[in-house]
Design an enzyme around this catalytic site. Structure first.
Site, PDB file in Angstrom:
ATOM      1  N   GLU A   9       0.829  -1.199   0.000  1.00  0.00           N
ATOM      2  CA  GLU A   9       0.000   0.000   0.000  1.00  0.00           C
ATOM      3  C   GLU A   9       0.868   1.255   0.000  1.00  0.00           C
ATOM      4  O   GLU A   9       1.800   1.397   0.783  1.00  0.00           O
ATOM      5  CB  GLU A   9      -0.905   0.001   1.236  1.00  0.00           C
ATOM      6  N   GLN A  68      -7.329  -7.265  -4.714  1.00  0.00           N
ATOM      7  CA  GLN A  68      -7.513  -7.527  -3.289  1.00  0.00           C
ATOM      8  C   GLN A  68      -8.573  -6.611  -2.677  1.00  0.00           C
ATOM      9  O   GLN A  68      -8.567  -5.399  -2.918  1.00  0.00           O
ATOM     10  CB  GLN A  68      -6.192  -7.350  -2.539  1.00  0.00           C
ATOM     11  N   CYS A  98      -3.149  -6.795   6.754  1.00  0.00           N
ATOM     12  CA  CYS A  98      -2.655  -5.427   6.846  1.00  0.00           C
ATOM     13  C   CYS A  98      -2.454  -5.037   8.314  1.00  0.00           C
ATOM     14  O   CYS A  98      -3.380  -5.141   9.123  1.00  0.00           O
ATOM     15  CB  CYS A  98      -3.627  -4.453   6.190  1.00  0.00           C
ATOM     16  N   ASN A 199       5.459 -15.927   2.655  1.00  0.00           N
ATOM     17  CA  ASN A 199       5.768 -14.515   2.460  1.00  0.00           C
ATOM     18  C   ASN A 199       6.510 -13.986   3.683  1.00  0.00           C
ATOM     19  O   ASN A 199       6.186 -14.349   4.809  1.00  0.00           O
ATOM     20  CB  ASN A 199       4.449 -13.750   2.237  1.00  0.00           C
ATOM     21  N   GLY A 223       7.683  -8.942  -1.690  1.00  0.00           N
ATOM     22  CA  GLY A 223       7.297  -7.545  -1.781  1.00  0.00           C
ATOM     23  C   GLY A 223       8.505  -6.635  -1.740  1.00  0.00           C
ATOM     24  O   GLY A 223       9.052  -6.252  -2.771  1.00  0.00           O
TER      25      GLY A 223
END
Length: 338
Positions: A9, A68, A98, A199, A223
């Site tokens: 984000e 998403q 998140c 991840n 990421g």
């Protein structure tokens, strides 16, 4: 090994997705989250975050993109998923990971991991609302304050009919502090048969190999490591291909595999070319006063790998004028030309 590009984000948006997928090695992307509250969003809201929907849900390089959604109301999320499905996304992903304080305060993201039953209800409602050919996946952390309910959440997501599950191997309380607890992903795999993606803290080829070994996952999501080293997915893919050739007895493959050391995966001249394209992309939609900040965000990550990025960041740290940045990019391009 299959590699997924993570959403980030405020940074890894569709413009940067375009840049990072141009180099190769990425098999699937997930968009930044679209916040769902109490209404069905218009078509333009989905396209604004994922304009790839207008390109058969693929980046310009042809890499598929899942969109998403983030929220806490199963009915509202299901209604929005149904609206999104009309745009024929490659898949719909649900955000249970998140860690942002403002998101959690509004009952979104990782805070829901304290309520496995609700997590399952959300996944089930979205799965029912979406045509069967569209995958519904989920991304979660190990928990909110601790990981005591990680297994419960994973099992709820599986029972609700998700196609696969990405696990960021930290709790919300851990934030992004190293290490990532890959061994807990291996634990979760003992409790669910749902295909799982690992991840967290994958910065190099060596990290990817260790993560695969510890977790048992053949799919990894990257990421920050990809933002810092845009050629990382390509380097991992090349490593796997080289190892495959070694096992198959192809001459020369050992040398190819051994040459892929952690660090830079592509030349700085290629990075400069990507930065110029990135600048063109953000110039089309970002106000001039904010454009320099977007480029410096990316440089800030890349200086972890590239000395040239550190030099560039130092030169541009106090620069806010878009024309100054354009001049600098032209100079860099000329300097990098053969």
């Amino acid at each position: 090994m299959k590699l997924l590009l993570a959403p980030m984000e405020g940074l890894l948006d569709h413009t940067l997705r375009d840049m990072l997928t141009r180099l190769g090695g990425v098999d699937l992307c997930v968009s930044e989250f679209i916040r769902v509250t109490n209404t069905v969003l218009p078509r333009r809201a989905f396209i604004r975050v994922a304009p790839e929907l207008l390109n058969n849900s693929r980046t310009p390089a042809g890499v598929p993109v899942r969109v998403q959604l983030l929220g806490s109301d199963p009915i509202c999320l299901a209604d929005n998923a149904a609206a999104l499905a009309e745009l024929n996304p490659y898949g719909i992903d649900l955000n249970f990971g998140c860690p942002a304080k403002t998101v959690n305060q509004h009952r979104g993201g990782a805070v829901l991991l304290d309520e496995p039953e609700l997590v399952g209800q959300i996944v089930a409602a979205v799965r029912r609302a979406v045509p069967a050919h569209i995958p519904v996946s989920a991304k979660m952390r190990l928990g909110y304050n601790d990981d005591s309910r990680a297994e419960d959440c994973a099992q709820a997501i599986e029972a609700a009919g998700a196609s696969d599950l990405v696990v960021h191997a930290r709790t919300k309380a851990h934030g992004y502090r190293p290490p990532a607890y890959w061994d807990r992903i291996a634990d979760l795999r003992q409790h669910v048969r749902l295909p799982m993606v690992a991840n967290g803290e994958i910065w190099t080829v060596a990290d990817a190999l260790r993560c695969r070994e510890v977790t048992g996952c053949e799919r990894l999501m990257i990421g920050r490591g990809m933002v810092a080293d845009p050629g990382l997915a390509l380097a991992i893919a090349r490593h796997d291909a080289a190892v495959g050739k070694v096992l198959g007895g192809t001459a020369g493959a050992v040398a190819a595999a051994g040459s892929l050391a952690p660090g830079q995966s592509v030349a700085w001249s290629q990075i400069v070319g990507l930065m110029r394209l990135f600048w063109v992309g953000i110039s089309q939609r970002v106000a001039p006063r904010h454009r320099a900040g977007r480029l410096k965000q990316w440089l800030n990550y890349m200086r972890r790998v590239y000395p040239e990025a550190q030099q560039a960041f130092d030169q541009l740290r106090l620069v806010h004028d878009a024309k100054h940045i354009e001049t600098w990019l032209s100079q860099q391009s000329n300097a990098s030309a053969p």
